[in-house]
Write a protein that holds these residues in place. Structure first.
Motif, mmCIF file in Angstrom:
data_model
loop_
_atom_site.group_PDB
_atom_site.id
_atom_site.type_symbol
_atom_site.label_atom_id
_atom_site.label_comp_id
_atom_site.label_asym_id
_atom_site.label_seq_id
_atom_site.Cartn_x
_atom_site.Cartn_y
_atom_site.Cartn_z
ATOM 1 N N MET A 1 0.840 -1.195 0.000
ATOM 2 C CA MET A 1 0.000 0.000 0.000
ATOM 3 C C MET A 1 0.879 1.250 0.000
ATOM 4 N N LYS A 2 0.675 2.117 -0.982
ATOM 5 C CA LYS A 2 1.454 3.352 -1.036
ATOM 6 C C LYS A 2 0.976 4.326 0.034
ATOM 7 N N SER A 3 1.923 5.178 0.474
ATOM 8 C CA SER A 3 1.615 6.094 1.569
ATOM 9 C C SER A 3 1.892 7.540 1.172
ATOM 10 N N TYR A 28 -4.692 4.218 -1.001
ATOM 11 C CA TYR A 28 -3.506 4.869 -0.460
ATOM 12 C C TYR A 28 -3.706 5.191 1.025
ATOM 13 N N GLN A 29 -2.628 5.087 1.766
ATOM 14 C CA GLN A 29 -2.644 5.450 3.182
ATOM 15 C C GLN A 29 -2.243 6.921 3.294
ATOM 16 N N GLU A 96 8.889 6.551 13.263
ATOM 17 C CA GLU A 96 9.332 6.899 11.918
ATOM 18 C C GLU A 96 8.152 6.788 10.964
ATOM 19 N N ILE A 97 7.830 7.872 10.285
ATOM 20 C CA ILE A 97 6.676 7.901 9.386
ATOM 21 C C ILE A 97 7.166 7.699 7.952
ATOM 22 N N LYS A 98 6.865 6.540 7.410
ATOM 23 C CA LYS A 98 7.329 6.212 6.062
ATOM 24 C C LYS A 98 6.390 6.791 5.008
ATOM 25 N N TYR A 99 6.947 7.120 3.857
ATOM 26 C CA TYR A 99 6.137 7.695 2.786
ATOM 27 C C TYR A 99 6.625 7.222 1.423
ATOM 28 N N GLU A 313 0.134 7.762 -8.724
ATOM 29 C CA GLU A 313 -0.355 6.902 -9.803
ATOM 30 C C GLU A 313 0.617 6.780 -10.970
ATOM 31 N N GLY A 314 1.725 7.537 -10.907
ATOM 32 C CA GLY A 314 2.701 7.484 -11.989
ATOM 33 C C GLY A 314 2.232 8.166 -13.257
#
Length: 369
Positions: A1-3, A28-29, A96-99, A313-314
């Motif tokens: 899941m992308k964030s 998406y998160q 740690e907040i990943k993105y 979404e690229g």
């Protein structure tokens, strides 16, 4: 899941915040990091100081909005971004907040480099909550007798603060303070001469003393030192000597402009990292350096929203155009303002009425969400 991570819930993120559910619907998160539950509309801050508005009139609950849309809200300061690991670090915790994509609307701050020692009676216009604390302090001190209040600076923030202090004391206080505006020789130097003249006329009529001998060099122990070796005393001091972008970008090793703001291209995208975006006061727009006025953040809203979705979404990104001339209205207190749009410039009650209508309409859009 992308964030997707949003740092700050300011003006440039307002459309993105209102449409968080469109990201979540696509899987998406979304995480929003902000140091307070509420976002204050800075354009109404001086009016809150003057008593025209209460805090609830000029803010909306970012936390409530984010959570109602299915996002995660973190009440904290973002201290650093690691662009290689794609992590946002927090000042208040080790989490740690990943993105995958991060957008920065971290705002700006008023530098207090000239202030030494005790700053208990020193207030800045940012964060906006500081003006409410200043308001209570002024009213409390005036109950004991006359006081002197110094506003340092010659730009829009300084003149609006000075004018609204006059309004506050006129309407609610027992004594009228001695208000001094330390503008140096550059009172409203970046605006048209007619606007400058009208601002000065209103301030002088209110009995505000404009000190133009030189710029302030130092503030220490309620003493204000001006560059011509003159020293003044004040019971309450407001540094309003411009704003600087958040320090997070320099601390993160990202491309920055000469002011320390996140350097972005025409897509509002970091010039050094393609998955980092930004808007508002915290950015340095590489194509055309922009004034620190809210109108640009508002104009960036839709482009930023579209490009954050496109980045996830690229898909191709959309170009931001700063646009042309814009409306400026200064709130000088006592229900008076100075209006400026193109060649049209005037002052008085109608000017403030127009500003009040526009501002209330703008903040209401996000309060009702």
């Amino acid at each position: 899941m992308k964030s997707l991570v949003l740092i700050g819930g300011g003006h440039a993120h307002m459309i993105t915040l209102s449409k968080l559910d469109t990201f979540i619907a696509k899987g998406y998160q979304v995480t929003v990091i902000q140091p307070a539950d509420y976002h204050y509309y800075s354009g109404m801050g001086p009016g809150m100081l003057g008593g025209t508005y209460e805090p609830d009139d000029i803010r909306f609950s970012t936390k409530t909005l984010v959570e109602s849309k299915g996002g995660r809200f973190i009440k904290a300061h973002a201290s650093r971004i690691d662009p290689e690991k794609r992590i946002v670090y927090l000042q208040e915790s080790d989490e740690e907040i990943k993105y995958d994509v991060v957008s920065c609307n971290a705002g700006s701050y008023v530098p207090k480099d000239i202030v030494e020692g005790d700053s208990h009676n020193v207030f800045t216009a940012k964060p906006i909550e500081e003006l409410n604390r200043a308001k209570k302090t002024i009213i409390g001190k005036l109950k004991d007798g006359p006081i002197s209040i110094a506003v340092l600076g010659g730009g829009p923030a300084a003149v609006e603060i000075a004018g609204n202090i006059h309004q506050l004391c006129k309407e609610k206080a027992l004594h009228q303070p001695h208000i001094q505006l330390f503008s140096g020789p550059g009172l409203m130097s970046k605006v048209a001469p007619k606007v400058r003249k009208l601002v000065r006329k209103l301030l002088v009529r209110k009995g505000i003393e404009i000190i133009e001998k030189g710029y302030v060099e130092k503030v220490a122990d309620d003493k204000i030192s001006v560059e011509n070796d003159t020293t003044y005393s004040a019971d309450i001091i407001f540094p309003a000597i411009g704003v600087k972008p958040s320090k997070i970008f320099a601390q993160s090793g990202l491309d920055i402009g000469p002011d320390g703001g996140l350097k972005v291209n025409s897509f509002l995208q970091s010039t050094s990292h393609t998955n980092i975006f930004g808007g508002g006061d915290c950015i340095y727009y590489a194509d055309q350096p922009l004034n620190k006025v809210g109108v640009y953040a508002v104009r960036q809203n839709l482009v930023l929203y579209n490009n954050l979705m496109a980045a996830l979404e690229g898909k191709p990104l959309e170009i931001f155009s700063p646009g042309g001339d814009y409306l400026l209205i200064y709130n000088l207190g006592d229900g008076e303002g100075v209006f400026s749009k193109g060649v049209l410039t005037f002052s008085g009650k109608i000017a403030f009425m127009i500003k009040d209508y526009i501002d209330r309409k703008f903040i209401k859009l996000f309060q009702v969400l």
